[in-house]
Design a protein around this motif. Structure first.
Motif, mmCIF file in Angstrom:
data_model
loop_
_atom_site.group_PDB
_atom_site.id
_atom_site.type_symbol
_atom_site.label_atom_id
_atom_site.label_comp_id
_atom_site.label_asym_id
_atom_site.label_seq_id
_atom_site.Cartn_x
_atom_site.Cartn_y
_atom_site.Cartn_z
ATOM 1 N N PHE A 184 57.859 -29.092 54.063
ATOM 2 C CA PHE A 184 58.982 -29.377 54.944
ATOM 3 C C PHE A 184 59.736 -28.063 55.142
ATOM 4 O O PHE A 184 59.400 -27.060 54.522
ATOM 5 C CB PHE A 184 59.804 -30.503 54.322
ATOM 6 N N PRO A 185 60.762 -28.050 55.994
ATOM 7 C CA PRO A 185 61.340 -26.751 56.361
ATOM 8 C C PRO A 185 61.768 -25.883 55.181
ATOM 9 O O PRO A 185 61.434 -24.690 55.138
ATOM 10 C CB PRO A 185 62.542 -27.154 57.222
ATOM 11 N N VAL A 186 62.483 -26.446 54.221
ATOM 12 C CA VAL A 186 63.016 -25.604 53.141
ATOM 13 C C VAL A 186 61.884 -25.087 52.256
ATOM 14 O O VAL A 186 61.815 -23.887 51.938
ATOM 15 C CB VAL A 186 64.048 -26.385 52.293
ATOM 16 N N LEU B 77 68.353 -20.924 52.374
ATOM 17 C CA LEU B 77 67.304 -21.679 53.078
ATOM 18 C C LEU B 77 67.491 -23.171 52.855
ATOM 19 O O LEU B 77 67.345 -23.973 53.784
ATOM 20 C CB LEU B 77 65.919 -21.239 52.590
ATOM 21 N N ARG C 53 68.738 -16.208 48.604
ATOM 22 C CA ARG C 53 67.912 -16.611 49.746
ATOM 23 C C ARG C 53 67.513 -18.081 49.621
ATOM 24 O O ARG C 53 67.594 -18.851 50.575
ATOM 25 C CB ARG C 53 66.653 -15.720 49.818
ATOM 26 N N ASN C 54 67.109 -18.484 48.412
ATOM 27 C CA ASN C 54 66.707 -19.887 48.223
ATOM 28 C C ASN C 54 67.850 -20.833 48.552
ATOM 29 O O ASN C 54 67.653 -21.872 49.187
ATOM 30 C CB ASN C 54 66.260 -20.126 46.780
ATOM 31 N N LEU D 185 58.836 -19.070 60.715
ATOM 32 C CA LEU D 185 59.193 -20.482 60.537
ATOM 33 C C LEU D 185 59.207 -21.238 61.864
ATOM 34 O O LEU D 185 58.995 -22.450 61.899
ATOM 35 C CB LEU D 185 60.575 -20.574 59.858
ATOM 36 N N ARG D 186 59.443 -20.519 62.958
ATOM 37 C CA ARG D 186 59.514 -21.215 64.252
ATOM 38 C C ARG D 186 58.169 -21.849 64.588
ATOM 39 O O ARG D 186 58.084 -22.722 65.437
ATOM 40 C CB ARG D 186 59.957 -20.248 65.342
ATOM 41 N N TRP E 61 68.188 -24.931 56.480
ATOM 42 C CA TRP E 61 67.031 -25.585 57.104
ATOM 43 C C TRP E 61 66.879 -27.038 56.705
ATOM 44 O O TRP E 61 65.989 -27.730 57.195
ATOM 45 C CB TRP E 61 65.757 -24.772 56.822
ATOM 46 N N LEU F 55 56.491 -23.707 62.578
ATOM 47 C CA LEU F 55 56.268 -24.725 61.537
ATOM 48 C C LEU F 55 55.233 -25.789 61.924
ATOM 49 O O LEU F 55 54.335 -26.077 61.129
ATOM 50 C CB LEU F 55 57.601 -25.383 61.138
ATOM 51 N N PRO F 56 55.309 -26.378 63.110
ATOM 52 C CA PRO F 56 54.323 -27.427 63.410
ATOM 53 C C PRO F 56 52.888 -26.901 63.453
ATOM 54 O O PRO F 56 51.944 -27.668 63.271
ATOM 55 C CB PRO F 56 54.744 -27.929 64.795
ATOM 56 N N ALA G 49 59.943 -22.486 54.200
ATOM 57 C CA ALA G 49 60.689 -21.226 54.380
ATOM 58 C C ALA G 49 60.684 -20.420 53.090
ATOM 59 O O ALA G 49 60.581 -19.195 53.114
ATOM 60 C CB ALA G 49 62.117 -21.532 54.823
ATOM 61 N N SER G 50 60.768 -21.120 51.954
ATOM 62 C CA SER G 50 60.873 -20.371 50.706
ATOM 63 C C SER G 50 59.558 -19.686 50.342
ATOM 64 O O SER G 50 59.538 -18.822 49.472
ATOM 65 C CB SER G 50 61.384 -21.261 49.570
ATOM 66 N N THR G 51 58.453 -20.046 50.997
ATOM 67 C CA THR G 51 57.193 -19.330 50.716
ATOM 68 C C THR G 51 56.926 -18.221 51.733
ATOM 69 O O THR G 51 55.948 -17.494 51.607
ATOM 70 C CB THR G 51 55.972 -20.279 50.753
ATOM 71 N N TYR H 171 52.810 -31.423 57.549
ATOM 72 C CA TYR H 171 53.672 -32.021 56.520
ATOM 73 C C TYR H 171 53.649 -33.544 56.602
ATOM 74 O O TYR H 171 54.147 -34.216 55.708
ATOM 75 C CB TYR H 171 55.118 -31.513 56.661
ATOM 76 N N ARG I 130 64.835 -36.247 52.330
ATOM 77 C CA ARG I 130 65.582 -35.045 52.728
ATOM 78 C C ARG I 130 65.568 -34.056 51.572
ATOM 79 O O ARG I 130 65.922 -34.392 50.439
ATOM 80 C CB ARG I 130 67.022 -35.408 53.097
ATOM 81 N N LEU J 170 64.978 -26.080 66.410
ATOM 82 C CA LEU J 170 64.563 -24.670 66.494
ATOM 83 C C LEU J 170 63.158 -24.456 65.962
ATOM 84 O O LEU J 170 62.474 -23.498 66.332
ATOM 85 C CB LEU J 170 65.504 -23.790 65.650
ATOM 86 N N ILE J 171 62.721 -25.325 65.058
ATOM 87 C CA ILE J 171 61.416 -25.113 64.411
ATOM 88 C C ILE J 171 60.477 -26.303 64.642
ATOM 89 O O ILE J 171 59.435 -26.408 63.993
ATOM 90 C CB ILE J 171 61.583 -24.856 62.886
#
Ligand SMILES: Cc1cc2nc3c(=O)[nH]c(=O)nc-3n(C[C@H](O)[C@H](O)[C@H](O)COP(=O)(O)OP(=O)(O)OC[C@H]3O[C@@H](n4cnc5c(N)ncnc54)[C@H](O)[C@@H]3O)c2cc1C
Lengths: 509, 178
Positions: free
Chosen positions: A324-326, B154, B150-151, A343-344, B158, A346-347, A329-331, A293, A58, B166-167
């Motif tokens: 992974f999601p975080v 997120l 923002r970091n 991000l939606r 997430w 992602l897969p 997202a941060s990129t 991922y 996680r 959702l993703i």
């Protein structure tokens, strides 16, 4: 014995023959080699001691547990994010396990230009390290869908690439390497050299930050350290008396430690020559879900754009990247609904990064509150090279079947389709602050060399200006390596350990 | 020597000094008192006081706004606990900078956009515009503050299981009690 400083507030004194500071690719190897040869070793590591049982895959738990500043460190201007480890095992606990030896032309450059002697002995060290880490080639069945697609794309374009070697044994291909291997398959220092050092009698202190080294008399060194609680707050003190000290705190922390100790700067080069191997990422959106991922994150490697035989000072490498999601997202660009719009998918997302073999350099020094002040500026040539790298990532993603490619410019991000071409990237270029850059390979801040006027440590890692104090981590690279660095770091550390053993009778006095 | 810090907040000079003197919840600027946040998992470290946490969560709400009807509200899941877990090992000096950054975002609309209200009292659209101002500012320090916040947002949002449908993320392979 491994002691967790977080559970042991108080004041402690240790006495040993060798004190090693930092337990990553460099420190774990030095500690194990010296302890196995009968030397009495104390190893200090500022991060916590966590085992594969603690790794729960996680992001909200593993980023703070395994990374310095929970993975949120940056250069002073915020332009380059810097990821590096803070735990027993260092960055090897969360790295992606690509295994490469230092390219021969780079070693030749180090010998010729930087007068590093006897690099031939590094070959024995490479072999020892690779055996200990179980290095082997990744087999085709282990290559995940994203890596396979990128391989096909590169082949379609006629670009050279290879399926790399790695240090995993019995890998279940979960893909969570960057969050620590919960299965103990990745042969990080945590499951290889650290247990070996422990079995050989090294006394390992986790949660113990070395603050300075006192080198008052030859043959007698003192390391002054702080014991930290689980939240990183001081709750105890430690002093280690030793004949030899080996700094392996990584290319950011080692020069800071030497600076705090007033050591290693007779050349004026301590903390300078920082190379980052900065990377820029493009994200492909594919038609079908890849779930990239999951599975070994990086197995394929494109080396078409680096020709070290011809020019050992420039070029770039392309490597797959998924998150992974975080981390993903941060990129991505923007925030709120704009960011969610990317991000939606992602897969269906799979990335490719361009890693620069950088000539640009920066520096590390103590800033306010003793925190690192990391400065780094790209040269125009390197900006151009990174821009070319970005164009190549986009082209390979398209050739691999990506329908669209996201380029995360901070202002007006691009979403490009094959018919758009890459001219707009050329026009905008790559500049600090305009597009996110990331580094996972800070290096060269205590560079090795034969000349004490231009380098910090000699050919075996000993400070030019202080006998008995060595550096054995990624900070000793005389130049940017131009390849993933863990094996070279470990091999140079092994070579330093062998040198210390050979010189032991002299060093102990 | 120029003072530089984690977020480089020192470069904002006098504005920074003024803002540092303000309490996070200034009644004369329309403060409504603190909202109790229940998101903190028992046993997790509490590193922000209630009001700073409330302000942070107001920023998080804009940062991770998906516009989806079924999206779990950040305050109703473990967002804050996850952020505090990441903040806990950072040390008091960095936390102090974070608190200052939060105040900057809160009072910027009053002092520098000449609005009658702090960040928290703006409409969601105005909040988003204010954050966009941080993101695209010419001042490097403002952009750094934006990306640091923002970091955190997120990471907090997430990383939560409730957001993954959702993703389309399937989550960890191993399930361990958290
Ligand atoms: C995300 C990521 C992926 C990577 N993937 C790859 C890859 O696939 N292949 C590859 O070859 N390389 C990879 N690397 C790089 C590789 O892991 C590093 O090159 C290598 O670990 C560097 O070794 P080191 O000993 O210099 O530092 P580290 O391994 O970072 O170890 C330094 C240790 O010193 C400790 N320390 C720092 N200061 C102090 C102090 N004052 N007192 C006590 N302890 C201290 C730190 O907490 C840390 O644990 C990756 C790195 C990252 C971050």
């Amino acid at each position: 014995m491994i002691t967790q400083g977080r559970t042991r507030p108080g004041v402690y004194r240790e006495s040993a023959e060798v004190c090693v500071i930092g337990s990553g690719a460099g420190g774990a190897v030095v500690a194990a080699e010296l302890a196995a040869a009968g030397r009495e070793v104390v190893l200090l590591e500022q991060g916590g001691y966590h085992t594969p049982n603690d790794f729960d895959q996680r992001e909200e738990h593993m980023l703070p547990m395994l990374f310095e500043n929970a993975g949120m460190s940056t250069t002073e201007d915020g332009a380059v994010g810097i990821l590096h480890g803070r735990c027993v095992g260092g960055s090897t606990v969360h790295n992606l396990a690509y295994c490469f030896r230092a390219p021969a032309p780079i070693l030749a450059l180090w010998e010729e230009k930087h007068e590093v002697r006897d690099l031939a002995s590094l070959q024995d060290s490479f072999e020892r390290v690779e055996r200990a880490l179980g290095v082997q080639r990744i087999i085709p069945e282990e290559v995940n869908l994203l890596n396979r697609k990128l391989q096909l794309g590169a082949e379609r374009l006629g670009y050279h690439g290879l399926v790399a070697k790695h240090n995993r044994i019995g890998c279940v291909r979960s893909g969570f390497c960057i969050l620590g291997c919960a299965y103990g398959s990745k042969q990080s220092m945590l499951v290889t050299y650290i247990p070996r050092a422990d079995r050989a009698g090294a006394r390992i202190w986790a949660d113990c930050r070395a603050d300075r080294i006192e080198a008052s008399a030859p043959g007698r060194r003192r390391v002054v350290a702080t014991l930290l609680d689980a939240r990183g707050r001081a709750h105890g003190e430690m002093e280690v008396e030793a004949s030899v000290v080996v700094c392996c705190a990584g290319a950011i922390a080692t020069p800071l430690l030497l600076e705090a100790s007033g050591l290693g700067n007779s050349s004026g080069q301590r903390g300078r020559n920082l190379h980052l191997h900065p990377t820029v990422i493009a994200g492909g959106i594919f038609e079908e879900p890849l779930h990239s991922y999951y599975g070994i994150p990086q197995s394929y490697y494109i080396d078409e754009f680096i020709d070290l035989e011809h020019d050992p000072r420039s070029g770039h490498i392309l490597m797959p990247i998924a998150g992974f999601p975080v981390l993903t997202a941060s990129t991505l660009p923007g925030f709120g609904r704009e960011l969610f719009g990317y991000l939606r998918d992602l897969p269906r997302l799979g990335g490719l990064l361009a890693l620069l073999h950088d000539q640009s350099s920066g520096s590390v020094e103590r800033g306010s509150g003793d925190r690192p002040r990391i400065r780094y500026r790209l040269t125009d040539e390197d900006r151009h090279e990174l821009m070319r790298g970005l164009q190549h990532t986009v082209e390979v993603l398209w050739a691999s079947g990506a329908e669209q490619v996201i380029v995360a410019y901070a202002k007006d991000p691009l979403v490009l389709r094959p018919e758009d071409g890459t001219a707009e990237i050329k026009q905008r270029g790559v500049r600090e602050g305009a597009i996110p850059l990331t580094s996972t390979h800070p290096q060269s801040t205590c560079r090795m060399g034969g000349d004490g006027k231009t380098s910090v440590v000699n050919s075996w890692g000993e400070l030019h200006d202080t006998q008995g104090i060595f550096v054995a981590d990624m900070s000793v690279f005389p130049t940017s390596l131009g390849a993933p660095p863990q094996i070279t770091t470990a091999a140079l550390a092994d070579r330093t350990a062998q040198h210390i053993l050979q010189r032991w009778p002299e060093l102990r006095t | 020597m120029k003072r530089r810090t984690f977020l480089g907040l020192g470069t904002l000079g006098p504005a920074m000094w003024v803002l540092a003197q303000l309490p996070a919840r200034a009644a004369w600027l329309g403060g409504t008192g603190s909202t109790a946040l229940d998101a903190t998992v028992p046993g997790e470290p509490c590193v922000l006081d209630d009001d700073d946490a409330d302000l942070l969560m107001a920023i998080v709400e804009r940062m991770v706004d998906t516009g989806e009807a079924g999206a779990p509200p950040p305050r109703e899941i473990g967002t804050l606990a996850a952020i505090e877990g990441a903040l806990a090992p950072l040390g008091e000096a960095l936390l102090q900078e974070l608190r200052l950054a939060l105040r900057l975002v809160e009072y910027w609309p009053v002092f520098l956009e000449w609005r009658f209200g702090r960040f928290r009292s703006l409409s969601p659209e105005a909040q988003a515009r204010s954050l966009e101002g941080w993101r695209t500012s010419r001042i490097e320090t403002r952009r750094r503050v934006f990306y640091a916040l923002r970091n955190l947002a997120l990471l907090g949002y997430w990383s939560q299981d409730e957001t993954w449908p959702l993703i389309g993320y399937g989550g960890p392979w191993i399930r361990r009690p958290t």
